[in-house]
Structures are given as structure tokens and as C-alpha cells.
Design an enzyme around this catalytic site. Structure first.
Site, PDB file in Angstrom:
ATOM      1  N   GLY A  13     -12.055  -7.959  13.932  1.00 39.87           N
ATOM      2  CA  GLY A  13     -10.785  -8.161  13.806  1.00 39.87           C
ATOM      3  C   GLY A  13     -10.441  -9.523  15.030  1.00 39.87           C
ATOM      4  O   GLY A  13     -11.126 -10.411  15.367  1.00 39.87           O
ATOM      5  N   TYR A 147       3.736   3.510  16.008  1.00 39.03           N
ATOM      6  CA  TYR A 147       3.010   2.497  16.227  1.00 39.03           C
ATOM      7  C   TYR A 147       4.032   1.399  17.161  1.00 39.03           C
ATOM      8  O   TYR A 147       3.492   0.949  18.143  1.00 39.03           O
ATOM      9  CB  TYR A 147       2.681   1.754  15.233  1.00 39.03           C
ATOM     10  CG  TYR A 147       1.725   0.493  15.302  1.00 39.03           C
ATOM     11  CD1 TYR A 147       0.503   0.464  15.527  1.00 39.03           C
ATOM     12  CD2 TYR A 147       2.477  -0.813  15.201  1.00 39.03           C
ATOM     13  CE1 TYR A 147      -0.221  -0.728  15.834  1.00 39.03           C
ATOM     14  CE2 TYR A 147       1.666  -1.966  15.225  1.00 39.03           C
ATOM     15  CZ  TYR A 147       0.477  -1.863  15.536  1.00 39.03           C
ATOM     16  OH  TYR A 147      -0.575  -3.006  15.940  1.00 39.03           O
ATOM     17  N   LYS A 151       2.923  -0.047  21.421  1.00 35.40           N
ATOM     18  CA  LYS A 151       2.895  -1.406  21.301  1.00 35.40           C
ATOM     19  C   LYS A 151       4.188  -1.609  22.410  1.00 35.40           C
ATOM     20  O   LYS A 151       3.946  -2.551  23.394  1.00 35.40           O
ATOM     21  CB  LYS A 151       2.997  -2.086  20.178  1.00 35.40           C
ATOM     22  CG  LYS A 151       1.681  -2.133  19.224  1.00 35.40           C
ATOM     23  CD  LYS A 151       0.645  -2.417  19.965  1.00 35.40           C
ATOM     24  CE  LYS A 151      -0.793  -2.301  19.119  1.00 35.40           C
ATOM     25  NZ  LYS A 151      -2.174  -2.621  19.906  1.00 35.40           N
ATOM     26  N   ARG A 181      -4.358 -11.513   9.206  1.00 37.63           N
ATOM     27  CA  ARG A 181      -5.625 -11.029   8.202  1.00 37.63           C
ATOM     28  C   ARG A 181      -6.725 -10.190   9.017  1.00 37.63           C
ATOM     29  O   ARG A 181      -7.544 -10.787   9.419  1.00 37.63           O
ATOM     30  CB  ARG A 181      -6.016 -12.208   7.514  1.00 37.63           C
ATOM     31  CG  ARG A 181      -5.060 -13.038   6.434  1.00 37.63           C
ATOM     32  CD  ARG A 181      -5.928 -13.874   5.713  1.00 37.63           C
ATOM     33  NE  ARG A 181      -4.542 -14.757   5.009  1.00 37.63           N
ATOM     34  CZ  ARG A 181      -4.184 -15.758   5.289  1.00 37.63           C
ATOM     35  NH1 ARG A 181      -5.002 -16.681   6.096  1.00 37.63           N
ATOM     36  NH2 ARG A 181      -3.556 -16.615   4.399  1.00 37.63           N
TER      37      ARG A 181
END
EC number: 1.1.1.100
Length: 236
Positions: A13, A147, A151, A181
Site C-alpha cells: 500500500g 476508525y 485517525k 486504491r
């Protein structure tokens, strides 16, 4: 150039893309992942004297041992990138407590532990840290409350740390990507989401990596959150 860059979550990633760019610039890379074999493959693909390390960032002893090994084999860490992260999408009322805890441990506590470990040498020599956050941590999103909390917490932590260590010539910044992506977004239907993105598409990992490297190398930027989302924040 013999400066060392440690990339946690560097085997895939965004982290992998950062490692590729930093290697091209001549830095020595420490590719850190929970999966050592995958990390070794990534390190090997970079060529040169790059090394792979195994670490579970949620475990303090793992983190401390990894920094000791990196310093032993590569030298002091000059640049730190925290790109390791997980996501467990679910409405809060359906979210399992263990999923909340695992996200907090990996996404927030993990970055806190790696930053703390990095301070031991950076306080003496200076350094630069980039933590990979998310636009979700700034804007929130349905089904991502846990989540988002991790963050969002990462932003507060990074800004506070930036104030704490600036006089030691250590810079701390955040990159907040939108829809990129990666394995984490593979299940999403891009056609459905891209209509809300002014630039009309999902981003590529390399595009985020360029932002990370920019912050790593910018000597007069600290405590900043750089959004890389194709303009998504303009519409939500």
C-alpha cells in the site's frame, strides 16, 4: 546518502510506495511489517542495502526490539513513517469491542509507541516523522466511528508531539488520504464513490507517497496535516 528511513507498514500500500520513493532518493530503508516474509520481498525489490523487520506495533516490546535491531544493522533512524493500519467497518451499535480495541492499538497506540521509541535517537540528532492518517479522521463517516476515532486521535497526538519536540529539531506531520486504491478499499465500488470526488477518481498510493516524502524532507514544516483526497473534503 546513508540516512535511514523506517517505514512501518512498508510492505504494501502507501507504505510500500513511500519506501520505493525514498529508496530512489538514496536513503536506506527499514521495511517493517507483521509479515516478515512479505517485508523481505519488498526490501529485495528495492535493491541495495535495504532490510526487512518483523514487528507488531501494538506491542511495546516488539517496537523497542525492532528499533534496537534497526539501529544495530542500519544505524540511527532519521526518518519515520507510520503507515500500518487496519479498518473494521461497522455501525457502532454492531461493533465488537475487540474490533474497537484492535483498531485503537494498531492505528493509534502503535504510532505512539514507534514515535516514542524513535525519540531515543532523534532527540540527539533530529529527525522527521510522518504519520499516515485519513480524511475520515477529520470528517467522520457512517460505519467508521471507531476508525475515525483512531485517525482523529492520530492528528491530535501528532500536533502535540510536534510542539513537544520542535526544539530538538524533530518534525512531526500527518498525511490524510481520501479514497486510495489499496487493499483496504478493494471492496469499494469506485463508480459509486468517485462522483463525490472533484477530481473524479480514487487516488494512487504513489500520489500519497509523494506527499509523505515532501513532508519528510521539508525542513520548515511541522504540526501540519496534508490532505490528499482529490478534493473530497470540499464535498463532505
Amino acid at each position: 546518502m546513508d540516512k535511514v528511513c523506517a517505514v512501518f507498514g512498508g510492505s504494501r500500500g502507501i507504505g510500500r510506495a513511500v519506501a520505493q520513493l525514498m529508496a530512489q532518493k538514496g536513503y536506506r530503508l527499514a521495511i517493517v511489517s507483521r509479515n516478515l516474509e512479505v517485508a523481505k520481498v519488498t526490501a529485495g525489490e528495492l535493491g541495495g542495502n535495504h532490510l526487512a523487520f518483523r514487528c507488531d506495533v501494538a506491542k511495546e516490546q516488539d517496537v523497542q526490539s525492532t528499533f534496537q535491531e534497526m539501529e544495530k544493522h542500519l544505524g540511527p533512524v532519521n526518518f519515520l513513517v507510520n503507515a500500518a493500519g487496519i479498518n473494521r467497518d461497522s455501525l457502532l451499535v454492531r461493533t465488537k469491542t475487540e474490533d474497537m480495541i484492535s483498531q485503537l492499538h494498531t492505528n493509534l497506540l502503535g504510532s505512539m509507541l514507534t514515535c516514542k521509541a524513535a525519540m531515543k535517537t532523534m532527540i540527539q540528532q533530529g529527525g522527521s516523522i510522518v504519520n499516515v492518517g485519513s480524511i475520515i479522521g477529520l470528517k467522520g463517516n457512517v460505519g467508521q466511528s471507531a476508525y475515525s476515532a483512531t485517525k482523529g486521535g492520530l492528528v491530535g497526538f501528532s500536533r502535540s508531539l510536534a510542539k513537544e519536540v520542535a526544539r530538538k529539531k524533530i518534525r512531526v506531520n500527518v498525511v490524510a488520504p481520501g479514497f486510495i486504491r489499496t487493499d483496504m478499499t478493494r471492496h469499494l465500488k469506485e463508480e459509486h464513490f468517485k462522483k463525490n470526488i472533484p477530481l473524479g477518481r480514487f487516488g494512487e498510493t504513489l500520489e500519497v507517497a509523494h506527499a509523505v516524502v515532501f513532508l519528510l524532507e521539508s525542513p520548515y514544516i511541522t504540526g501540519h496535516v496534508l490532505i490528499v483526497d482529490g478534493g473530497l473534503q470540499l464535498t463532505v
